[in-house]
Design a protein around this motif. Structure first.
Motif: not given
Length: 640
Positions: A278-281, A316-319, A568-569, A578-582
């Motif tokens: 997550p967050g690398v690409f 959907a992967s969230g990565n 995706a759930q 929210d797509g961010r890591e909050l």
């Protein structure tokens, strides 16, 4: 002979790959080569003074659309204070019409066209030695009053070029700036608005050399590496091997790629969904238009169905964060069809949607056909269009207003919950929200003044109130949530007036301090007293149940006139919608029973009743700051 390779970057954090490529190629023979990077906002006299003090014999400028006007001004001044210095221009902005630039500014002695490494090196040899410039393929030069453009030089074999990434002086700055990197040159496509279409074919660097350079940069402290390849995934095997290498060796570095989404193979998508940290690409995807007639006219091959499927699967992967691009003003794209294009793309709710305006770049096919489509455009860079056969200047202005609020309210990712709610439940479409708000913004004169974070919230609230928006209590509650999440530390002030009275605030704080396990096990382990807890916590009561509202904006597709596609759930502990890591947790039932209750709802049900049950109660919103290494705000919602 002292040589300075210079450029004006758009921002300090950017770096120039071009001047490093030139130095790497020529430094074995010309030992006194200096790199000089400035920004387009630096005062011209400061740059001239700095260059003057270096006492160069040759100055080479790398020229692009964003810096050419400032560069030309510099050349005129430099020739007045250093008339003997030889000035060379190179880069995509001058490569296709070298005579124009030499006629416009008499201080330009030479222009290097196309791949610059070998041409610039040969030119330096002739400047130093016999001045036989007619032998320098790929260069333009002055012969008395005559301007001469030599035949082009054959394309370079990339694997004969020395690496531009091993300069010791760059190491201290690696962590502070964006590193630009190329694994290939050229583009397989023929889009008529793009300079990349001019070079046919794609050339690659040896992959082991690429890996070696990347590892050097990563281990040297690079934090962001942006790949300049026009289509990183055109060679599936090359791309897959690179993705795997970066996954294995990223060490926290972030990598940005331009990809063509409609040619992404299913096995590549599956691999990234399962393996990308997550967050690398970060992927940049040029959509430009969803109008088939427009794409055909500009020779742009695109399957929007496949593109959408790729974007949605990645989302959907969230990565991986995705940045999608649109261009307003292409042939046969009027205001109405561009509205459709915008809504088609916003349906995927990318982390960032870049709205650009067509630029008639020198050397492109579309510039050559400008009269065919009645284009008027700026005479000087950035050559942005002013009107076309189907889009008058009045429509361009309106879209500029939309672009302004799009940047502030979506691309900033500061009001994700609020904007999602508005575009799904209040406005006919995303385009209509941004356009109406943009018109209101300009009518109030806000484009003439600056703004702070709280201004974004108060101005949106003013707009929604003035238009008589329904469910303002829910909208305001989501705006409060977004405001709290936009801060790294506990905010010192709030923008709303209906605050908790002191007695209620103290009661809630006392309950949380006495039973912190209701919030999280980590908070319970911290063992904070009420006084200590006050430093890290904010509380507010919302006059509705938050869980059903968040359910109504969860999932991945805008649900409305554009259709819906299930996503995706969200995983437990993730912030819904929210797509961010909050981080957030929503609990229903008794306050002591804290559990994640965020799930995607059926699209049809939500369309008819967007947040069933929301009016059945109230919510205590609890936001905590500085609770872990991520330094991201964490929120919890308790039913009252």
């Amino acid at each position: 002979m002292r040589i300075i390779l210079a450029t004006l970057n758009a921002k300090y954090i950017h770096t120039s790959l071009a001047i490093r490529l030139l130095k790497a190629y020529s430094e074995h023979e010309f030992k006194d080569i200096l790199l000089a990077e400035y920004t387009i906002k630096d005062p011209a006299m400061n740059i001239v003074s700095d260059l003057f003090q270096k006492q160069p014999d040759v100055i080479g400028f790398s020229c692009y659309i964003w810096n050419i006007e400032e560069t030309i001004k510099l050349v005129g001044i430099l020739k007045q204070v250093m008339p003997e210095v030889k000035i060379v221009l190179g880069g995509p902005e001058v490569s296709y019409e070298p005579l124009y630039w030499m006629k416009r500014e008499a201080g330009v002695d030479f222009v290097v066209n196309g791949d610059g490494e070998e041409t610039f090196h040969h030119l330096l040899q002739e400047i130093r030695d016999e001045h036989k410039y007619h032998f320098v393929y790929g260069a333009a030069y002055r012969k008395g009053e005559e301007l001469i453009v030599n035949p082009p030089r054959p394309k370079s074999d990339l694997n004969t070029l020395p690496t531009p990434h091993r300069f010791a002086e760059d190491l201290p700055e690696l962590s502070k700036r964006i590193v630009y990197f190329e694994t290939s040159r050229g583009c397989p496509f023929n889009c008529q608005f793009c300079l990349s279409s001019i070079e046919v074919g794609v050339r690659y660097y040896d992959i082991e050399r690429v890996k070696s350079d990347l590892l050097y940069l990563i281990e040297g402290g690079a934090k962001v590496i942006k790949f300049l390849d026009r289509t990183f995934n055109i060679n599936r095997n090359y791309a897959m091997e690179m993705f795997q290498f970066l996954i294995d060796n990223h060490q926290g570095c972030v990598f940005q790629f331009e990809i063509t989404a409609d040619i992404m193979r299913p096995e590549v998508l599956d691999f990234l969904a399962q393996n990308a940290p997550p967050g690398v690409f970060r992927f940049e995807i040029g959509v430009q238009s969803t109008n088939d007639e427009t794409n055909e006219l500009v020779k742009r091959r695109q399957n929007f169905t496949k593109l959408s499927r790729t974007v949605m699967k990645i989302k959907a992967s969230g990565n991986i964060d995705q940045h999608l691009d649109l261009i307003a003003g292409l042939p046969m794209e009027d205001y109405a069809t561009f509205r459709k294009t915008f809504n088609d793309v916003f349906a995927m709710e990318p982390e960032e949607l870049q709205l650009g305006f067509l630029k008639m770049l020198r050397g492109t096919g579309l510039r050559a056909q400008a009269a065919k489509y009645d284009y008027t455009y700026m005479e000087h860079a950035p050559y942005e269009i002013l009107s076309s056969h189907v889009m008058p200047f009045a429509d361009i202005i309106r879209l500029k207003r939309l672009e302004d609020v799009l940047e502030k309210y979506w691309n900033s990712q500061r009001l994700v919950h609020s904007v999602k709610y508005l575009i799904r439940h209040v406005f006919p479409s995303p385009f209509d929200f941004f356009q109406e708000f943009g018109d209101y913004w300009e009518a109030r004169g806000w484009q003439k003044i600056g703004h702070q974070l709280e201004d974004l919230f108060t101005r949106l609230h003013d707009f929604l109130t003035d238009r008589g928006t329904a469910s303002m209590d829910i909208v305001t509650g989501l705006m409060k949530l977004d405001y709290f999440l936009a801060h790294k530390y506990k905010p010192r002030k709030i923008w709303w007036d209906d605050v908790l009275d002191k007695a209620e605030w103290a009661k809630h704080l006392k309950q949380i301090a006495s039973q912190p396990e209701r919030i999280s096990a980590k908070l319970a382990e911290a063992g904070l007293s009420e006084r200590e807890l006050q430093k890290f916590i904010v509380l507010d009561e919302l006059p509705f149940r938050l869980a059903p509202v968040l359910e109504s904006i969860s999932g991945l597709r805008y649900d409305g006139e554009l259709g819906a596609e299930a996503g995706a759930q969200p995983e437990a502990g993730a912030d819904a919608g929210d797509g961010r890591e909050l981080r957030g947790t929503v609990a229903e039932g008794e306050p002591a029973e804290l559990a994640v209750a965020v799930a995607e709802a059926g699209a049809g049900e939500l369309h008819n009743n967007p947040h069933p049950g929301a009016r059945d109660g109230r919510t205590l919103l609890v936001v905590l700051y500085q609770q872990d290494e991520s330094q991201r705000a964490q929120y919890y919602a308790l039913s009252l």
